[in-house]
Scaffold this motif. Structure first.
Motif, mmCIF file in Angstrom:
data_model
loop_
_atom_site.group_PDB
_atom_site.id
_atom_site.type_symbol
_atom_site.label_atom_id
_atom_site.label_comp_id
_atom_site.label_asym_id
_atom_site.label_seq_id
_atom_site.Cartn_x
_atom_site.Cartn_y
_atom_site.Cartn_z
ATOM 1 N N ASP A 115 0.986 -1.345 0.120
ATOM 2 C CA ASP A 115 0.076 -0.012 -0.023
ATOM 3 C C ASP A 115 0.784 1.241 -0.103
ATOM 4 O OD1 ASP A 115 -1.729 2.149 0.389
ATOM 5 O OD2 ASP A 115 -2.722 1.215 2.153
ATOM 6 N N ILE A 116 0.981 2.083 -0.996
ATOM 7 C CA ILE A 116 1.774 3.016 -1.239
ATOM 8 C C ILE A 116 0.911 4.377 -1.423
ATOM 9 C CG2 ILE A 116 3.972 1.981 -2.210
ATOM 10 C CD1 ILE A 116 2.922 3.230 -4.822
ATOM 11 N N SER A 117 -0.160 4.324 -0.721
ATOM 12 C CA SER A 117 -1.357 5.304 -0.961
ATOM 13 C C SER A 117 -0.652 6.888 -0.321
ATOM 14 C CB SER A 117 -2.514 5.387 -0.243
ATOM 15 O OG SER A 117 -3.046 3.981 -0.520
ATOM 16 N N ARG A 118 -0.013 6.618 0.940
ATOM 17 C CA ARG A 118 0.566 7.852 1.376
ATOM 18 C C ARG A 118 1.694 8.532 0.555
ATOM 19 N NH1 ARG A 118 0.181 11.884 4.154
ATOM 20 N NH2 ARG A 118 1.859 12.689 5.438
ATOM 21 N N LEU A 119 2.478 7.717 -0.064
ATOM 22 C CA LEU A 119 3.727 7.915 -0.761
ATOM 23 C C LEU A 119 3.242 8.696 -1.911
ATOM 24 C CD1 LEU A 119 6.663 7.326 -0.279
ATOM 25 C CD2 LEU A 119 6.603 5.743 -2.110
ATOM 26 N N HIS A 120 2.175 7.925 -2.599
ATOM 27 C CA HIS A 120 1.390 8.468 -3.739
ATOM 28 C C HIS A 120 0.793 9.776 -3.559
ATOM 29 C CE1 HIS A 120 -1.474 8.355 -6.898
ATOM 30 N NE2 HIS A 120 -0.666 8.199 -7.914
ATOM 31 N N GLN A 121 0.236 9.843 -2.486
ATOM 32 C CA GLN A 121 -0.236 11.324 -2.019
ATOM 33 C C GLN A 121 0.678 12.436 -1.814
ATOM 34 O OE1 GLN A 121 -2.489 10.873 1.584
ATOM 35 N NE2 GLN A 121 -3.541 12.862 1.120
ATOM 36 N N LEU A 122 1.593 12.110 -1.229
ATOM 37 C CA LEU A 122 2.787 13.055 -1.122
ATOM 38 C C LEU A 122 3.494 13.582 -2.371
ATOM 39 C CD1 LEU A 122 4.827 11.583 1.946
ATOM 40 C CD2 LEU A 122 3.475 13.876 1.708
ATOM 41 N N GLU A 123 3.788 12.408 -3.207
ATOM 42 C CA GLU A 123 4.187 12.746 -4.736
ATOM 43 C C GLU A 123 3.117 13.744 -5.592
ATOM 44 O OE1 GLU A 123 6.664 11.743 -7.942
ATOM 45 O OE2 GLU A 123 6.925 11.878 -5.838
ATOM 46 N N GLN A 124 1.995 13.394 -5.237
ATOM 47 C CA GLN A 124 0.813 14.060 -5.927
ATOM 48 C C GLN A 124 0.996 15.722 -5.466
ATOM 49 O OE1 GLN A 124 -0.893 12.564 -8.241
ATOM 50 N NE2 GLN A 124 -1.471 14.987 -9.091
ATOM 51 N N MET A 125 1.051 15.845 -4.211
ATOM 52 C CA MET A 125 1.509 17.106 -3.618
ATOM 53 C C MET A 125 2.444 17.862 -4.168
ATOM 54 S SD MET A 125 0.049 16.169 0.196
ATOM 55 C CE MET A 125 0.948 17.523 1.041
ATOM 56 N N ARG A 126 3.633 17.022 -4.308
ATOM 57 C CA ARG A 126 4.769 17.835 -4.781
ATOM 58 C C ARG A 126 4.543 18.053 -6.474
ATOM 59 N NH1 ARG A 126 8.366 16.684 -8.543
ATOM 60 N NH2 ARG A 126 7.670 14.512 -8.823
ATOM 61 N N ARG A 127 4.182 17.354 -6.932
ATOM 62 C CA ARG A 127 3.939 17.540 -8.388
ATOM 63 C C ARG A 127 2.934 18.870 -8.525
ATOM 64 N NH1 ARG A 127 2.296 11.709 -10.434
ATOM 65 N NH2 ARG A 127 4.387 10.851 -10.566
ATOM 66 N N ASP A 128 1.708 18.943 -7.692
ATOM 67 C CA ASP A 128 0.641 19.890 -7.684
ATOM 68 C C ASP A 128 1.418 21.166 -7.178
ATOM 69 O OD1 ASP A 128 -0.925 18.050 -8.443
ATOM 70 O OD2 ASP A 128 -2.284 18.133 -6.464
ATOM 71 N N PHE A 129 2.304 21.188 -6.336
ATOM 72 C CA PHE A 129 2.964 22.239 -5.773
ATOM 73 C C PHE A 129 4.045 22.923 -6.982
ATOM 74 C CE2 PHE A 129 6.934 24.188 -3.616
ATOM 75 C CZ PHE A 129 6.230 25.424 -3.150
ATOM 76 N N VAL A 130 4.716 21.878 -7.598
ATOM 77 C CA VAL A 130 5.555 22.688 -8.646
ATOM 78 C C VAL A 130 4.591 23.110 -9.711
ATOM 79 C CG1 VAL A 130 7.270 21.954 -10.048
ATOM 80 C CG2 VAL A 130 7.402 20.788 -8.024
ATOM 81 N N SER A 131 3.583 22.372 -10.237
ATOM 82 C CA SER A 131 2.938 22.875 -11.170
ATOM 83 C C SER A 131 2.132 24.499 -10.865
ATOM 84 C CB SER A 131 1.690 21.786 -11.292
ATOM 85 O OG SER A 131 0.751 22.305 -12.250
ATOM 86 N N ASN A 132 1.461 24.327 -9.691
ATOM 87 C CA ASN A 132 0.819 25.592 -9.075
ATOM 88 C C ASN A 132 1.769 26.941 -9.245
ATOM 89 O OD1 ASN A 132 -1.553 24.319 -9.052
ATOM 90 N ND2 ASN A 132 -1.466 23.891 -6.847
ATOM 91 N N VAL A 133 2.978 26.642 -8.370
ATOM 92 C CA VAL A 133 3.946 27.664 -8.415
ATOM 93 C C VAL A 133 4.236 28.076 -9.696
ATOM 94 C CG1 VAL A 133 6.252 28.118 -7.638
ATOM 95 C CG2 VAL A 133 5.020 26.982 -6.158
ATOM 96 N N SER A 134 4.563 27.185 -10.814
ATOM 97 C CA SER A 134 4.967 27.574 -12.085
ATOM 98 C C SER A 134 3.947 28.543 -12.646
ATOM 99 C CB SER A 134 5.113 26.155 -12.878
ATOM 100 O OG SER A 134 6.052 25.501 -12.280
ATOM 101 N N HIS A 135 2.732 27.898 -12.470
ATOM 102 C CA HIS A 135 1.628 28.662 -13.248
ATOM 103 C C HIS A 135 1.373 30.000 -12.651
ATOM 104 C CE1 HIS A 135 0.012 25.050 -14.955
ATOM 105 N NE2 HIS A 135 -0.201 25.813 -15.862
ATOM 106 N N GLU A 136 1.680 30.073 -11.164
ATOM 107 C CA GLU A 136 1.656 31.311 -10.480
ATOM 108 C C GLU A 136 2.623 32.388 -11.097
ATOM 109 O OE1 GLU A 136 -0.995 32.363 -8.854
ATOM 110 O OE2 GLU A 136 -2.079 30.427 -9.304
#
Ligand code: ADP
Length: 435
Positions: A194-215
């Motif tokens: 079960d890597i749900s937690r890791l997957h969630q963190l990875e998703q958060m990292r990607r979203d963060f980079v993507s949001n910061v870049s867009h902003e």
């Protein structure tokens, strides 16, 4: 046992001799012998019946029937063999129970299947993570229970070097990492983590980079726009400002390129940019990129050649493929000294389609090669200011290739140039039919 048998034979013969002599005494030796044989037969039948009854008794292990002579020894021996068998069986049961207890205590799902994928055994966590049920699923094919096509291909391909990630069929919010190992005669041991937690963190990292870049993109576009206007009207500016404005314009252009690459990478990586598969004409696509590369080379006059020995098209997303190929070909220009040679080849064989970009540049030390596709990893950090690269090019190439079921091979020796090869599977090649 041999001794017991000889004694038994001696006693039997002596008994028969005794009954025959007694018969002789009364004048009927044959009757005497017949009576002896009859008695022996009755005794043997009686003991055989006791043996059968004892073996049929479920409490055989408790006690052996008492008897004389060879039958007593036989009962005793069988009793001991039986006890040994029961002890071994109990020991094996205890060991199996212990293994099952320990695998049940594991948080990872463990599943055993035969070579065809029929379920043989699984632990408690597999029931929780994958929803298998002991009452109905024993003997079922695992790919009928985990119905993701990627799992079926992974199971059949027998190439288990890399794990597979998928959603649990029973609880879609659980993200699993599945790793298969072969054992016995092509049987499979499957471990689901079960890597749900890791997957969630990875998703958060990607979203963060993507949001910061867009902003950051909007304010940067405004700054760059004003700087461009200032550079265009540089003659009206006091001389002491000109250099500063030019440097600011160059740096804001670099930042824009970096943000464009970050956004592109996060789109490719998150699947936000859907892969629009269509037969792509690699020949003309790479030819255009090579022309752009010649422009980029400018005064450095690199000798860029393109050879296409395959006329098959590649099923893939043209935009993503253009990004990947341009990154490789522009890198060859950036990292090869003036007038160096760059050879680009598109060819296919039974393994699939391959695009190779070979240069006569400085080459890369072997220690750096495994890490080159990491974001911002540079083999020679001191050079990146000269090349103007963002450090994201090879990461983009890697993700584009993952999206196309391919992989990147890097061959290089320091001082002897480099070769970057994109490998695509044969299933992605499309042969155009002549009209
Ligand atoms: P960059 O923007 O720095 O070029 P990349 O991800 O495209 O970032 O490349 C990562 C690193 O790999 C580069 O910094 C460089 O050290 C090395 N590299 C890439 N292509 C080549 C090449 N053709 N020859 C030598 N080194 C290369």
């Amino acid at each position: 046992m041999q001794q017991t048998w000889s004694r038994h034979l001696r006693y039997t013969l002596a008994g028969l001799a005794g009954t025959t002599l007694a018969g002789l005494y009364f004048g009927y030796p044959v009757y005497g012998l017949a009576a002896g044989l009859g008695a022996y037969l009755l005794w043997t039948l009686y003991q055989t019946r006791r043996l059968v009854q004892w073996l049929a008794d479920p409490n055989t292990a408790d006690e052996a029937p008492q008897s004389l002579g060879i039958w007593g020894v036989l009962f005793e021996k069988l009793h001991r063999l039986n006890l040994n068998y029961l002890q071994t069986r109990d020991r094996l049961h205890a060991r199996i129970d212990r293994i099952q207890e320990s695998t049940n205590a594991m948080r990872d799902g463990v599943i055993m299947t035969d070579a065809r994928g029929a379920l043989e055994w699984w632990n408690g966590s597999a029931e929780h993570l994958l929803g298998f049920r002991r009452s109905t699923d024993q003997g079922q094919y695992i790919y009928n229970l985990i119905r993701t096509p990627a799992f079926k291909s992974y199971f059949d391909a027998k190439n288990y070097r890399e794990p597979l990630e998928l959603h649990s069929p029973a609880k879609p919010h659980i993200h699993l990492q599945v790793q298969i190992s072969l054992f016995g005669e092509d049987d499979r041991l499957i471990v689901a983590k079960d890597i749900s937690r890791l997957h969630q963190l990875e998703q958060m990292r990607r979203d963060f980079v993507s949001n910061v870049s867009h902003e950051m993109r909007t304010p940067l576009t405004v700054i760059s726009g004003y700087l461009e206007t200032l550079v265009d009207n540089a003659d009206d500016l006091p001389p002491k400002w000109r250099r500063a404005i030019n440097t600011m314009a160059t740096q804001s252009f670099r930042m824009e390129t970096l943000i464009t690459d970050l956004i592109l990478l996060s789109r490719i990586e998150t699947g936000e940019q859907a892969v629009n598969d269509a037969p792509t004409d690699v020949d003309s696509l790479v030819r255009q990129v090579c022309q752009d590369a010649q422009v980029l080379s400018g005064e450095n006059q690199h000798d860029i050649t393109f050879e296409a020995s395959s006329h098959q098209r590649l099923n893939g997303d043209e935009n993503q493929l253009r990004s990947a190929f341009s990154n490789l070909i522009f890198n060859a220009v950036k990292y090869t000294p003036a007038q160096g040679k760059i050879i680009v080849c598109w060819f296919s064989n039974s393994d699939g389609g391959h695009l190779s970009v070979k240069d006569t540049g400085a080459g890369i030390d072997q220690v750096h090669i495994p890490r080159l596709t990491e974001r911002f990893y540079r083999a020679d950090p001191s050079r990146h200011k000269d090349t103007g690269g963002t450090g994201l090019g090879l990461a983009i190439v890697k993700h584009v290739l993952i999206n196309h079921d391919g992989n990147l091979e890097i061959r290089s020796q320091l001082g002897e140039g480099s070769e970057f090869i994109c490998h695509f599977p044969a299933e992605r090649l499309v042969t155009e039919l002549a009209e």
